[in-house]
Write a protein that holds these residues in place. Structure first.
Motif, PDB file in Angstrom:
ATOM      1  N   TRP A 121      42.204  59.379  15.454  1.00  0.00           N
ATOM      2  CA  TRP A 121      40.809  59.285  15.872  1.00  0.00           C
ATOM      3  C   TRP A 121      40.369  57.854  16.185  1.00  0.00           C
ATOM      4  O   TRP A 121      39.487  57.646  17.010  1.00  0.00           O
ATOM      5  N   SER A 122      40.962  56.865  15.531  1.00  0.00           N
ATOM      6  CA  SER A 122      40.522  55.497  15.810  1.00  0.00           C
ATOM      7  C   SER A 122      41.416  54.805  16.827  1.00  0.00           C
ATOM      8  O   SER A 122      41.171  53.661  17.193  1.00  0.00           O
ATOM      9  N   GLY A 123      42.443  55.473  17.265  1.00  0.00           N
ATOM     10  CA  GLY A 123      43.324  54.877  18.262  1.00  0.00           C
ATOM     11  C   GLY A 123      44.371  53.969  17.681  1.00  0.00           C
ATOM     12  O   GLY A 123      45.131  53.348  18.406  1.00  0.00           O
ATOM     13  N   ASP A 124      44.416  53.841  16.348  1.00  0.00           N
ATOM     14  CA  ASP A 124      45.437  53.008  15.721  1.00  0.00           C
ATOM     15  C   ASP A 124      46.188  53.813  14.665  1.00  0.00           C
ATOM     16  O   ASP A 124      46.495  53.324  13.587  1.00  0.00           O
ATOM     17  N   GLY A 125      46.478  55.059  14.988  1.00  0.00           N
ATOM     18  CA  GLY A 125      47.064  55.957  14.004  1.00  0.00           C
ATOM     19  C   GLY A 125      48.541  55.788  13.775  1.00  0.00           C
ATOM     20  O   GLY A 125      49.101  56.425  12.890  1.00  0.00           O
ATOM     21  N   ALA A 126      49.228  54.965  14.565  1.00  0.00           N
ATOM     22  CA  ALA A 126      50.672  54.796  14.420  1.00  0.00           C
ATOM     23  C   ALA A 126      50.988  53.396  13.921  1.00  0.00           C
ATOM     24  O   ALA A 126      50.299  52.440  14.251  1.00  0.00           O
TER      25      ALA A 126
END
Length: 915
Positions: free
Chosen positions: A566-571
């Motif tokens: 959801w925040s675009g930094d999940g990886a």
């Protein structure tokens, strides 16, 4: 040799061809050809042989076509993308091809001088174990898996298999399954004297039955008519052997795998002058055993001692018998005995040879299809789709606890009680997918199949969860409160609920999992995993291929490659979807909160990362919709489209271009703060303000993992209470109506905001209008004018978009099931039925979202009828009944789809055919 596609490389005849044949006088004839390799030319001499056989060598670099991965050339031989270097192989060859990668291939055009059985010899080398190739002949895999020697890249050895080849042109493809194999040359060595192969144009190498010679003239041997093969026996009219002295033999290869009937017409004639003690015979044998049993001949005549006329007999011979699976030889022998005069001759005629099964005859195309597929268990299929070797109908289906599959003997590829510490090898996963009917039928690539196998069944040695624990296929690859409640009621010990009170995993989740379908995420670091966390909803996985590209204009870190989570930094790591698998294993699969790799979980391999990414990118839409071109039959939805696209009215299309997830001016995914408050269970920083004074954390969105102290005020409370920049990435809206939760924290559970209309209403409430995301849009397009009037019709528009997407997913799955039912019939009915049931899940979703806005009532009734029919499907149902059910459902879906409008151009990936 790396990876680039080229369809027609210039033909390079760097081959040495050696033909050997006995002349009419019995003298060996030999010859020599020029070898051109790596830019030079050399003359090579040829040897001799005393056999009437053919043999020749084709150098690896003498390809006619190729598939390579990049334009760079490695090695010191030649130029162009196919990599080659000087070889030190003591068996010769100037150059060998190297630097191979999985999926690459080389093709060679060959001309076989005479029919017969041939050894195909590949000269291979590798430095690692488990490196494999296979060989296609005329488009079909004829070698199976060939494992290269593993003693070094210059330690070449032969890998040999034997096949029958007809005289004439053939295409041989050497395909590199794993890469890292060096290839010096291939040789073809004829191993038997010339034979007539029954099915010269059936390039499978395994001749079916159903063949006959119905030709009265010189029809070329091997011509087919109505699924039969016209075969000839030689002589002036291709059916007659005249002037025979001694004996005449003609042998055919034939493979039949059930009860068969052989019939043929025959005529046996003796010329004048045969004495009464002299005889002529016609003998027919299968595998050297006379078809006539204890009587060794089909027909026999004795001489009459007359000067003229001679003696003759004719008739039709028929025998029904059973052939065991495998290759057999049918032999006709004509013989005469005790002849005393040069004028004593025997004429033999054998015609109209017909070998047929005890059931309805196959067509030629069916024979080819079934012969290809029946190799799944080294068995063969008859025309009815039944295997003549006994093996379970669910071969290849999942079994065991560690991602095993049912083997041909009915056992699991792993013990049922096996520990899950060691995953199947890449070769085992790929081999299992090679037998998956969806791969065999060309519906799904083996990479996507393998990725799905990992996604749905691999636990990575952890707490029992798989990727599908939070992304189940039957629930749109997400979880929501109704799904979680139903699963807990039916299976409270499902690995999703691994965070049991009083265990080491107690703090792996919070009560939000069971109450609001929110999973615990340590997106801001694992410094204190039981306290430093937020809870978030699980995003669906549809359309990842077109929604993840980062928009640099939002100011987020360029080190994060893809918008995941959801925040675009999940990886972790580079932030790519490929790396997301590592983060998911670390966060959700661990046995303890210590999270020690090799102890609490097994890290993913490179292959697993690659194939899981391939699978995920193939889910759902592969293209953006041209929303402006879409025409809705529902007037409210048509008005909603205008409001959606107008930045001065609904302005939804600014952040959700074409109802997707990308920004209108860039076509990339841009992070925003949309004003959603954090009302769920949140983590805390213990004693942050002093002893006993904790700081409750809010979800700060993108960034924050490297920070030790909060850096933003996420809720406007006057002090910093979150890590990050407060921004979240927008999801695609085409799929939104039935893929709840809609927001990153599912904040409005139980309220009107969980309906499609309610989600639209949120955006003209104060939460969004006073957010920084709204301010950004106002800067570009003017003051916010979002209201009930300017958003009118958007909710009906979204549910229709979603319903048509559901229908297309259902059609895709049904079309696949129809093909499998048609081609495979009773083989793997479980796959056919599961695809039908998953299609039903999509139809049910379409009905539900349309009812959400009370639109298209008549179409909902049609869809309900289709759903009711599909749910009658069973594996025990007759295959043709199942196919009729599928065809009827497809017809109804194709008829109802245009009633929603036009230009819904959804291009779907193949991943949704897996489960």
């Amino acid at each position: 040799m790396q990876s680039r596609t080229s369809n027609d490389a210039p033909a390079k005849f760097w081959s040495r061809k050696l033909s050997r044949a006995l002349s009419a006088a019995g003298t060996l004839v030999s010859g020599a050809l020029m070898l051109t390799a790596c830019g030079g030319e050399a003359t090579e001499s040829v040897g001799t042989t005393s056999q009437a056989l053919s043999q020749w060598r084709v150098e690896a670099e003498a390809f006619n076509r190729y598939f390579d991965s990049d334009t760079a050339h490695s090695g010191n031989c030649g130029s162009g993308p196919v990599d080659a270097e000087t070889t030190t192989d003591p068996k010769g060859g100037t150059c060998h091809v190297g630097w191979t990668a999985a999926g690459e291939w080389l093709e060679y055009d060959i001309n076989v001088p005479q029919a017969g059985n041939y050894d195909v010899v590949l000269r291979l080398a590798a430095a690692q174990t488990g490196r494999t190739v296979h060989v296609d002949v005329d488009g079909l895999n004829r070698s199976g898996v060939l494992t290269a020697p593993s003693s070094g890249f210059q330690a070449f050895a032969d890998r040999t298999f034997n096949i029958p080849l007809t005289a004439g042109s053939h295409v041989i493809r050497v395909a590199f399954d794993t890469g890292s194999v060096n290839f010096n040359y291939l040789e073809l060595i004829q191993t038997t004297a010339p034979e007539v192969i029954l099915s010269g144009t059936f390039a499978t190498g395994e001749d079916n039955f159903f063949y006959t010679d119905i030709s009265p003239d010189n029809t070329v041997n091997g011509a087919q008519a109505n699924g039969r093969l016209q075969m000839t026996l030689g002589g002036t009219d291709n059916t007659t052997v005249q002037n025979m002295r001694g004996s005449y033999t003609r042998m055919f290869w034939v493979s039949a795998y059930q009860e068969v009937t052989l019939s043929f017409d025959y005529t046996l004639e003796q010329s004048c002058s045969y004495e009464t003690d002299e005889s002529s015979e016609l003998i027919a044998t299968m595998d050297t055993v006379p078809l006539t049993g204890t009587t060794p001949y089909v027909a026999r005549i004795l001489g009459n001692g007359n000067a003229c006329p001679g003696v003759s007999t004719s008739g039709n011979y028929k025998k029904t018998f059973v052939l065991a699976p495998g290759k057999h030889h049918l032999q006709f022998v004509g013989a005469n005995s005790q002849k005393t005069d040069s004028t004593e001759l025997t004429t033999l005629k054998v015609d109209n040879v017909l070998i047929t099964g005890s059931t309805t005859q196959c067509t030629a195309s069916q024979s080819e299809t079934f012969t290809n597929l029946c190799t799944a268990c080294d068995g063969l299929l008859n025309c009815q789709g039944s295997c003549t070797v006994s093996f379970p109908s669910n071969v290849g289906a999942p079994c065991g606890a560690c991602g095993g599959v049912v083997k041909c003997d009915g056992t699991c590829s792993e013990p049922q009680t096996a520990p899950c510490g060691t995953p199947p090898t890449p070769e085992e996963r790929l081999r299992a997918c090679d037998k998956d009917p969806r791969v065999v039928a060309g519906l799904v690539s083996r990479d996507i199949c393998t990725g799905a196998d990992v996604f749905f069944r691999e636990t990575f040695g952890g707490n029992g969860r798989t990727c599908a624990s939070c992304h189940p296929v039957a629930n749109n690859y997400t979880i929501d409160p109704p799904f979680v409640a139903a699963l807990q009621a039916s299976n409270p010990n499902d690995p999703l609920f691994a965070a049991k009170a009083g265990t080491v995993l107690e703090h792996l989740e919070t009560p939000d999992l069971t109450s609001n379908a929110l999973i615990l995420e340590n997106v801001d670091g694992f410094q204190d995993p039981a306290n430093r966390f937020v809870t978030r909803s699980v995003p669906h996985l549809f359309s990842l291929a077109i929604t993840m590209a980062r928009d640099p204009a939002d100011g987020s870190s360029s080190s994060v490659v893809d918008r995941t989570g959801w925040s675009g930094d999940g990886a972790p790591g580079d932030g790519s979807l490929r790396s997301f698998l590592d983060g998911a294993i670390n966060q959700h699969f661990t046995k303890r909160l210590n999270r020690v790799a090799g102890v609490d979980f097994r890290p993913a391999t490179d292959l697993e990362r690659d194939v899981v990414e391939a699978f995920q990118r193939s889910l759902g839409r592969q293209n953006e919709l041209n929303l402006a071109a879409v025409s809705f039959t529902n007037t409210g939805a048509q008005q909603g489209k205008s409001n959606f696209l107008d930045p001065a009215r609904g302005r939804c299309g600014v952040c959700h271009s074409n109802a997707g997830a990308t920004f209108v001016t860039s076509g990339l995914n841009r992070n925003f703060n949309n004003g959603i408050s954090g009302q769920q269970t949140l983590g805390r920083l213990v004693d942050y303000f002093g002893p006993g004074e904790d700081l409750t954390l809010s979800d700060g969105g993108f960034g924050g993992a490297t920070l030790t102290d909060p850096n933003i005020d996420a809720n406007g409370i006057g002090f910093f209470n979150a890590f990050g920049d407060g921004n979240f990435n927008p999801p695609p809206l085409v799929e939104a109506a039935d893929t709840a939760p809609f927001f990153h924290n599912n904040a409005e559970v139980g309220s009107v905001f969980q309906t499609t209309l309610g989600r639209v209403l949120f955006f003209y409430g104060t939460g969004f209008q006073f957010s920084s995301g709204s301010a950004t849009v106002e800067t570009l397009f003017g003051p916010n004018n979002i209201s009930a009037e300017t958003t009118s019709g958007i909710a009906p528009m979204l549910v229709v978009l979603n319903a048509v997407f559901n229908i297309d997913l259902a059609r895709q799955r049904l079309q696949a099931a129809e093909k499998l039912a048609t081609d495979l019939k009773t083989i793997r009915p479980d796959v056919q039925v599961q695809l039908m049931l998953l299609a039903g899940e999509e139809i049910e979703d379409a009905i539900r979202v349309l009812a959400d806005e009370s639109v298209h009532e008549s179409e909902r009734n049609t869809l309900q009828s289709v759903l009711t029919q599909l749910r009658t499907a069973t594996t025990g149902m007759a295959w043709n009944t199942r196919r009729t059910l599928i065809t009827t459902a497809l017809t109804n879906l194709n008829n109802v789809r245009p009633l929603f409008g036009s230009n819904f151009n959804y291009q779907l990936g193949a991943g949704t055919l897996m489960y």
